[in-house]
Design a protein around this motif. Structure first.
Motif, PDB file in Angstrom:
ATOM      1  N   LEU A 193       0.845  -1.192   0.000  1.00  0.00           N
ATOM      2  CA  LEU A 193       0.000   0.000   0.000  1.00  0.00           C
ATOM      3  C   LEU A 193       0.882   1.245   0.000  1.00  0.00           C
ATOM      4  CD1 LEU A 193      -2.643  -1.097   2.657  1.00  0.00           C
ATOM      5  CD2 LEU A 193      -2.835  -1.223   0.178  1.00  0.00           C
ATOM      6  N   PRO A 194       0.319   2.403  -0.304  1.00  0.00           N
ATOM      7  CA  PRO A 194       1.112   3.642  -0.191  1.00  0.00           C
ATOM      8  C   PRO A 194       1.667   3.824   1.212  1.00  0.00           C
ATOM      9  CG  PRO A 194      -0.920   4.041  -1.398  1.00  0.00           C
ATOM     10  CD  PRO A 194      -1.010   2.644  -0.880  1.00  0.00           C
ATOM     11  N   ARG A 195       2.710   4.614   1.330  1.00  0.00           N
ATOM     12  CA  ARG A 195       3.407   4.745   2.610  1.00  0.00           C
ATOM     13  C   ARG A 195       2.510   5.255   3.725  1.00  0.00           C
ATOM     14  NH1 ARG A 195       9.428   7.238   1.213  1.00  0.00           N
ATOM     15  NH2 ARG A 195      10.156   5.439  -0.055  1.00  0.00           N
ATOM     16  N   SER A 196       1.556   6.075   3.410  1.00  0.00           N
ATOM     17  CA  SER A 196       0.689   6.637   4.446  1.00  0.00           C
ATOM     18  C   SER A 196      -0.428   5.691   4.858  1.00  0.00           C
ATOM     19  CB  SER A 196       0.090   7.959   3.959  1.00  0.00           C
ATOM     20  OG  SER A 196      -0.631   7.756   2.747  1.00  0.00           O
ATOM     21  N   TYR A 197      -0.502   4.503   4.234  1.00  0.00           N
ATOM     22  CA  TYR A 197      -1.558   3.546   4.549  1.00  0.00           C
ATOM     23  C   TYR A 197      -0.943   2.233   5.006  1.00  0.00           C
ATOM     24  CZ  TYR A 197      -5.081   6.539   2.365  1.00  0.00           C
ATOM     25  OH  TYR A 197      -5.927   7.575   2.059  1.00  0.00           O
ATOM     26  N   SER A 198      -1.755   1.457   5.728  1.00  0.00           N
ATOM     27  CA  SER A 198      -1.340   0.138   6.185  1.00  0.00           C
ATOM     28  C   SER A 198      -2.589  -0.690   6.440  1.00  0.00           C
ATOM     29  CB  SER A 198      -0.496   0.237   7.460  1.00  0.00           C
ATOM     30  OG  SER A 198      -1.278   0.758   8.519  1.00  0.00           O
ATOM     31  N   LEU A 199      -2.362  -1.988   6.668  1.00  0.00           N
ATOM     32  CA  LEU A 199      -3.476  -2.871   7.001  1.00  0.00           C
ATOM     33  C   LEU A 199      -3.835  -2.676   8.467  1.00  0.00           C
ATOM     34  CD1 LEU A 199      -2.406  -6.174   5.205  1.00  0.00           C
ATOM     35  CD2 LEU A 199      -3.910  -4.389   4.368  1.00  0.00           C
ATOM     36  N   ALA A 200      -5.105  -2.337   8.725  1.00  0.00           N
ATOM     37  CA  ALA A 200      -5.529  -2.076  10.096  1.00  0.00           C
ATOM     38  C   ALA A 200      -5.425  -3.329  10.961  1.00  0.00           C
ATOM     39  CB  ALA A 200      -6.965  -1.552  10.110  1.00  0.00           C
ATOM     40  N   ALA A 201      -5.789  -4.477  10.427  1.00  0.00           N
ATOM     41  CA  ALA A 201      -5.717  -5.750  11.142  1.00  0.00           C
ATOM     42  C   ALA A 201      -5.036  -6.770  10.236  1.00  0.00           C
ATOM     43  CB  ALA A 201      -7.108  -6.211  11.555  1.00  0.00           C
ATOM     44  N   PRO A 202      -3.703  -6.806  10.227  1.00  0.00           N
ATOM     45  CA  PRO A 202      -3.010  -7.733   9.308  1.00  0.00           C
ATOM     46  C   PRO A 202      -3.370  -9.192   9.555  1.00  0.00           C
ATOM     47  CG  PRO A 202      -1.486  -6.114  10.235  1.00  0.00           C
ATOM     48  CD  PRO A 202      -2.763  -5.983  10.996  1.00  0.00           C
ATOM     49  N   TRP A 203      -3.746  -9.551  10.798  1.00  0.00           N
ATOM     50  CA  TRP A 203      -4.117 -10.937  11.087  1.00  0.00           C
ATOM     51  C   TRP A 203      -5.498 -11.287  10.532  1.00  0.00           C
ATOM     52  CZ3 TRP A 203      -3.486  -6.927  14.402  1.00  0.00           C
ATOM     53  CH2 TRP A 203      -4.630  -6.416  15.005  1.00  0.00           C
ATOM     54  N   ASN A 204      -6.275 -10.283  10.137  1.00  0.00           N
ATOM     55  CA  ASN A 204      -7.589 -10.516   9.533  1.00  0.00           C
ATOM     56  C   ASN A 204      -7.817  -9.479   8.438  1.00  0.00           C
ATOM     57  OD1 ASN A 204     -10.136 -11.571   9.059  1.00  0.00           O
ATOM     58  ND2 ASN A 204     -11.095 -10.421  10.721  1.00  0.00           N
ATOM     59  N   PRO A 205      -7.081  -9.543   7.332  1.00  0.00           N
ATOM     60  CA  PRO A 205      -7.189  -8.506   6.294  1.00  0.00           C
ATOM     61  C   PRO A 205      -8.519  -8.582   5.560  1.00  0.00           C
ATOM     62  CG  PRO A 205      -5.794 -10.302   5.537  1.00  0.00           C
ATOM     63  CD  PRO A 205      -6.115 -10.593   6.970  1.00  0.00           C
ATOM     64  N   VAL A 206      -8.970  -7.435   5.085  1.00  0.00           N
ATOM     65  CA  VAL A 206     -10.196  -7.341   4.287  1.00  0.00           C
ATOM     66  C   VAL A 206      -9.763  -7.240   2.828  1.00  0.00           C
ATOM     67  CG1 VAL A 206     -12.299  -6.028   3.839  1.00  0.00           C
ATOM     68  CG2 VAL A 206     -11.417  -6.223   6.176  1.00  0.00           C
ATOM     69  N   PHE A 207     -10.025  -8.295   2.050  1.00  0.00           N
ATOM     70  CA  PHE A 207      -9.610  -8.333   0.656  1.00  0.00           C
ATOM     71  C   PHE A 207     -10.554  -9.246  -0.098  1.00  0.00           C
ATOM     72  CE2 PHE A 207      -7.758 -12.039   2.531  1.00  0.00           C
ATOM     73  CZ  PHE A 207      -7.794 -12.997   1.532  1.00  0.00           C
TER      74      PHE A 207
END
Length: 689
Positions: free
Chosen positions: A563-577
């Protein structure tokens, strides 16, 4: 000058002290006195520490321990950073497009060219290709936590589930959105049921809901009148006045009093058709969890055999001939043997959950006599419950008044933990509690094998791959259908990843793709998603937020998506995709971590959906466009030859035999020539004698 007693230098360094008074030595070495070694005494540094009074002695030990531990951590981090610099970093690709949302997307799904995103008070519909928002349905007081979308061809079924567990079934056709029914909604809140899981059959003929209420759990199965729906939307029975039409066109973001802003790019073609009433689903079956095995009430074996007339439910363990006294004796023996483990407080048993699939007619599951067979129409519901050994088969050709008995039971040696049905509904994998996987080919009616996971590895999830081959170093899909061959990826609870391959003519194999992380715990895999557009490729999501594309044939990382540098996965253990089945792309939710803490309201938190297209990246462009190869081009491939139907394999064998006849004839002539020369040689030897 000597250091004072109890100082840091005295405690850490060995100290040699001299008997008697101390004298200042002469600056000239030759004037030094010859001291006897017996006059020197060695004092242990630990004794110097012990000579400190409390609490200084304890503080000194704590400071030293903290210093040593800190130094170990610094050395470990330094070693790790040096090793990280020497590690090969994959090529990183960034998203091609960003769709900013006004609400938090809790879930999403893709069907055809549309993206359905569940969020605050409803769900929204987007165009997959240009990310334009087409419609927003927000008429709830709670959020949508999951959404299930089923493609019916020209129509789409949408089933969002809100936080209260209520399922609403929508029908999306052309430019109209129709609400069919809130299936488990009750006017009496005390009798409200909660939906835990929902499945819709391929083709949209049946739906199943796992419901819970006051500790009870059961499975409701419905028949969906999709043939009636298409007629009812094409020829609506109710007339709509002009005033109501205008109101429906304006009602894109929920009620009129809603203050939510309209998106800038809004397609005004879709409208909510609340005036059209569609036929309601019809409940055909209610399935409860299996009853615990208790003592029999039968007086003779004949009564037990009469109970299972026609072998219905044979193998479930219910209709047995074991007396209650025998169960009591077995329980007493168990408690006496394992008393030290059984004593103490017992936690309440969790509610038994169900996993269920809609199965197509096959050699294992024949269509009932007298029922017209339709291509793609499910005929059986397969169910297994947690902590149970059996996999049940229930016929869907029944009514609610019929007695619910399983038509078949597959008992397993251990309780079934996980299972998965392939997208084509031909293959089934059952993962048991002991780490054994049973692989079934339902279409052909045979087992493909049994494989065991490594010791202390337990199945977490199973993901089927479309069968692929490695031809000239590249993964390809054989043109046409491939039978009796399957491949799947198994993610274990210890974050290890395995590839399982099975066929009807070869032994099943299991190979390790990713080991359990020991040194880099943040690299533990949390989710896996097959990429159908790329043969033999899967997406892996790790705890550190990294998204990697892996080639399972080579067990190598192809590239990484970030993702862009200013963004990240809020819950990497349960990603929304979500990964599209029809297009070479996937969507991923990203949050802005720098602004989440400063946001005062949940709706002020910036959220975005990022779009990744495999065909737009140089490294993957050829893989996605040249993923299919004709059968004629790889006839000599051994795996592909085995994947052909039996008739084609026999024909191919005979053709090779005919081609080899000429070679065999030449070899035969050479052999007879050698024999003739040898016989002449022997004859000449005899004449000489």
């Amino acid at each position: 000058m000597a250091s004072p007693k109890g100082s840091r230098s005295q405690m850490k360094l060995p100290i040699f002290t001299r008997k008697g008074t101390l004298e200042v030595p002469s600056p000239t070495e030759k004037d030094w006195s010859k001291d006897n070694e017996d006059d020197w005494l060695f004092k242990d540094p630990d004794q110097e520490q012990d000579s400190l009074p409390q609490p200084y002695r304890m503080i000194n030990k704590m400071v030293n321990s903290l210093f040593d531990r800190s130094w170990e951590i610094i050395e470990a981090r330094d070693t790790s950073s040096k090793a990280e610099l020497h590690r090969i970093q994959p090529t990183i690709y960034h998203p091609l497009r960003e769709s900013k949302l006004s609400t938090t997307p809790n879930c999403m799904d893709v069907s055809q060219d549309h993206v359905f995103i569940g969020g605050s008070k409803g769900f929204s519909i987007y165009n997959l290709h240009n990310a334009k928002q087409l419609y927003v349905w927000e008429k709830l007081k709670v959020d949508v936590i999951s959404i299930l979308v089923t493609d019916l061809g020209s129509e789409i079924l949408i089933a969002p589930v809100d936080e209260t567990g209520i399922v609403r079934l929508f029908y999306f056709y052309k430019d109209g959105l129709y609400l069919i029914k809130a299936i488990n909604e009750s006017e009496d809140t005390s009798k409200q049921t909660t939906c835990i899981k929902m499945e819709i059959s391929k083709g949209g003929n049946f739906a199943a809901l796992l419901l819970q209420e006051a500790g009870d759990i059961w499975l409701n199965v419905y028949k969906l009148p999709k043939e009636s729906w298409i007629k009812e939307v094409q020829y609506p029975q109710l007339a709509v006045n002009t005033k109501k039409k205008v109101r429906q066109q304006l009602q894109l973001v929920g009620p009129i009093e809603s203050n939510l802003p309209l998106p800038i790019e809004m397609d005004m073609n879709i409208s909510f058709r609340g005036d059209v009433k569609l036929s309601l689903p019809v409940q055909i079956m209610k399935i409860k969890p299996p009853k615990p095995i208790t003592g029999t009430t039968f007086k003779s074996p004949l009564e037990a055999f009469a109970k299972i007339a026609g072998c219905r439910g044979l193998g479930s363990g219910q209709n047995h001939y074991i007396k209650a006294s025998q169960w009591e004796k077995r329980e007493a023996i168990l408690k006496a043997t394992y008393k030290k483990y059984l004593d103490g407080e017992w936690e309440p048993e969790p509610v038994s959950m169900a996993t269920f699939y809609f199965l197509l007619p096959s050699r294992v599951i024949p269509m009932p006599a007298g029922v017209k067979r339709s291509p793609g129409l499910a005929c059986t519901l397969g169910v297994h419950w947690t902590d149970h050994h059996n996999f049940f088969f229930y016929s869907l050709n029944r009514t609610l008044k019929d007695k619910v008995d399983p038509e078949g039971v597959w008992p397993c040696a251990a309780p079934i933990m996980e299972s998965q049905l392939s997208p084509c509904s031909s293959y089934l994998v059952l993962a048991c509690e002991d780490g054994v996987l049973s692989l079934w080919d339902l279409a052909q009616g045979l087992t493909l094998g049994v494989v065991a996971l490594p010791e202390n590895c337990f199945c977490q999830s199973i993901h089927f791959l479309k069968y692929f081959l490695v031809h000239k170093g590249q993964n390809v899909y054989p043109e046409g259908s491939v039978k009796c061959h399957m491949k799947c990826v198994v993610l274990c609870t210890d974050a290890s990843l395995h590839l399982v391959t099975a066929s009807a003519i070869q032994n099943s194999t299991i190979s390790l793709l990713v080991e359990r992380p020991v040194k880099y715990l943040d690299e533990a895999i949390c989710a896996v998603a097959p990429v159908q557009a790329l043969p033999g490729m899967v997406l892996t999501f790790s705890r550190d937020g990294s998204v990697l594309l892996m080639d399972v044939a080579k067990s190598q990382i192809v590239c990484s998506f970030a993702l862009p540098r200013s963004y990240s996965l809020a819950a990497p253990w349960n990603p929304v995709f979500v990964v599209s089945l029809h297009h070479p792309c996937f969507l991923l939710r990203g949050d802005h971590p720098d602004e989440i803490g400063s946001a005062s309201k949940a709706e002020d938190i910036p959220n975005s959906i990022f779009y990744f297209n495999f065909e737009d990246y140089p490294l993957l462009e050829n893989l996605s466009r040249n993923c299919t190869i004709p059968q004629a081009s790889i006839l000599d491939h051994p795996t592909f030859a085995q994947a052909l139907p039996l008739e084609e394999r026999c024909e191919k064998f005979f053709q090779k035999s005919i081609q080899n006849l000429a070679k065999y004839k030449v070899k035969e002539e050479e052999h007879w020539t050698r024999l003739e020369r040898y016989s002449l040689l022997l004859q000449n030897e005899d004449l000489k004698k």
